[in-house]
Design a protein around this motif. Sequence first.
Motif, PDB file in Angstrom:
ATOM      1  N   UNK A 185      19.463 -19.221  -2.525  1.00 44.96           N
ATOM      2  CA  UNK A 185      18.178 -18.622  -2.175  1.00 44.96           C
ATOM      3  C   UNK A 185      18.169 -18.335  -0.676  1.00 44.96           C
ATOM      4  N   UNK A 186      17.658 -17.168  -0.317  1.00 44.94           N
ATOM      5  CA  UNK A 186      17.555 -16.782   1.090  1.00 44.94           C
ATOM      6  C   UNK A 186      16.246 -16.027   1.287  1.00 44.94           C
ATOM      7  N   UNK A 187      15.509 -16.391   2.324  1.00 39.74           N
ATOM      8  CA  UNK A 187      14.232 -15.745   2.617  1.00 39.74           C
ATOM      9  C   UNK A 187      14.118 -15.534   4.125  1.00 39.74           C
ATOM     10  N   UNK A 234      15.556 -16.723   9.322  1.00 39.37           N
ATOM     11  CA  UNK A 234      16.199 -16.616   8.004  1.00 39.37           C
ATOM     12  C   UNK A 234      16.544 -18.021   7.518  1.00 39.37           C
ATOM     13  N   UNK A 235      16.229 -18.289   6.254  1.00 36.60           N
ATOM     14  CA  UNK A 235      16.548 -19.584   5.643  1.00 36.60           C
ATOM     15  C   UNK A 235      17.425 -19.364   4.423  1.00 36.60           C
ATOM     16  N   UNK A 247      18.717  -2.070  13.972  1.00 32.02           N
ATOM     17  CA  UNK A 247      17.617  -1.492  13.191  1.00 32.02           C
ATOM     18  C   UNK A 247      17.431  -2.186  11.852  1.00 32.02           C
ATOM     19  N   UNK A 248      18.529  -2.536  11.197  1.00 33.70           N
ATOM     20  CA  UNK A 248      18.431  -3.126   9.863  1.00 33.70           C
ATOM     21  C   UNK A 248      17.708  -4.473   9.900  1.00 33.70           C
ATOM     22  N   UNK A 249      17.893  -5.232  10.979  1.00 35.32           N
ATOM     23  CA  UNK A 249      17.187  -6.507  11.099  1.00 35.32           C
ATOM     24  C   UNK A 249      15.707  -6.291  11.386  1.00 35.32           C
ATOM     25  N   UNK A 250      15.402  -5.340  12.254  1.00 33.19           N
ATOM     26  CA  UNK A 250      14.011  -5.082  12.631  1.00 33.19           C
ATOM     27  C   UNK A 250      13.171  -4.702  11.416  1.00 33.19           C
ATOM     28  N   UNK A 251      13.793  -4.061  10.432  1.00 30.27           N
ATOM     29  CA  UNK A 251      13.050  -3.627   9.248  1.00 30.27           C
ATOM     30  C   UNK A 251      12.458  -4.790   8.464  1.00 30.27           C
ATOM     31  N   UNK A 252      13.064  -5.981   8.613  1.00 27.55           N
ATOM     32  CA  UNK A 252      12.603  -7.103   7.812  1.00 27.55           C
ATOM     33  C   UNK A 252      11.301  -7.713   8.330  1.00 27.55           C
ATOM     34  N   UNK A 253      10.867  -7.338   9.526  1.00 30.83           N
ATOM     35  CA  UNK A 253       9.674  -7.970  10.078  1.00 30.83           C
ATOM     36  C   UNK A 253       8.455  -7.772   9.174  1.00 30.83           C
ATOM     37  N   UNK A 284       8.363 -14.992   3.660  1.00 26.98           N
ATOM     38  CA  UNK A 284       8.919 -16.240   3.147  1.00 26.98           C
ATOM     39  C   UNK A 284       8.970 -16.341   1.643  1.00 26.98           C
ATOM     40  N   UNK A 285       8.639 -15.271   0.933  1.00 24.95           N
ATOM     41  CA  UNK A 285       8.619 -15.345  -0.531  1.00 24.95           C
ATOM     42  C   UNK A 285       9.719 -14.507  -1.164  1.00 24.95           C
ATOM     43  N   UNK A 286       9.862 -13.268  -0.747  1.00 25.33           N
ATOM     44  CA  UNK A 286      10.851 -12.382  -1.363  1.00 25.33           C
ATOM     45  C   UNK A 286      12.261 -12.761  -0.924  1.00 25.33           C
ATOM     46  N   UNK A 287      13.222 -12.526  -1.818  1.00 32.88           N
ATOM     47  CA  UNK A 287      14.620 -12.781  -1.496  1.00 32.88           C
ATOM     48  C   UNK A 287      15.074 -11.848  -0.381  1.00 32.88           C
ATOM     49  N   UNK A 288      15.860 -12.369   0.561  1.00 33.50           N
ATOM     50  CA  UNK A 288      16.324 -11.564   1.696  1.00 33.50           C
ATOM     51  C   UNK A 288      17.750 -11.979   2.049  1.00 33.50           C
ATOM     52  N   UNK A 289      18.714 -11.388   1.375  1.00 31.53           N
ATOM     53  CA  UNK A 289      20.114 -11.656   1.656  1.00 31.53           C
ATOM     54  C   UNK A 289      20.555 -10.793   2.845  1.00 31.53           C
TER      55      UNK A 289
END
Length: 248
Positions: free
Chosen positions: A109-111, A136-137, A164-170, A175-180
């Motif tokens: 699991x990653x969020x 990231x956890x 840019x790809x990291x900035x999009x995650x803001x 903390x709920x959706x999966x984020x690999x």
Amino acid sequence: MARTTPHDRPHTDERPLYWRIATELLGELSDGTIPPGERLPGERQLAEHFGVSRETVRQALEVLRRDGLVATDRRGSHATLPGPPVENLTSLAFPVGARRAADPRAVDRATVTWETPPPEHAAALGLAPHRPTLMHRYESASADGRGLRRAVTSFSAVALAEVEQLARYRDRADGTASAQLRRAYDWMRKAGLTLHHRDAITRLPDSPSVRVTRLVHDQYERPLEVTDLVVDAQGDALVYEFTLPAAV
């Protein structure tokens, strides 16, 4: 008639939710989060990733299918965007300690969250006290619950400004959706950053576990990310390697 893709439509708040999800998914296909030709996650995983229903994901995939950007067969859906061959990611796995070849029965699991990092992370990254950042956890365990790995990563303002790809995650760091973010180091390289790391490995007292603290900085000595990984080292091997020039 010219083919229309989600990026061709003018931005408007009246767009259906499935169209916005199609646009976000297309962005991840284009930036290599999901490499060309690789099978997409299932509808359930995509629904968790984007925080929407499976029906919305189904409609978004249909938009991309109509535009020829996604193809579906009996094995599932895959991206059909043109692109270079996927690189060997042996040295690029993120975070440190992430399993290379995951057991399909393992629990991973990653969020991501947008929050104030631990004080030691803030100090290492040069962040002002109480300033939030992208965190990231990652947690992984084998099917029998052994070999538990937990990693907590904080990204610097430099990483978020230049990758840019990291900035999009803001905007979806709840903390709920999966984020690999397995390709995080690859994204940094493609942004022109040469990556260097410093790892400190310590055994936790009265425990079979070890802690690995990794600090990554670029060619200008600017910190990019810091990760604390705790591994149940009993019967488990931790192997990692690093030194990556910027992509040319």
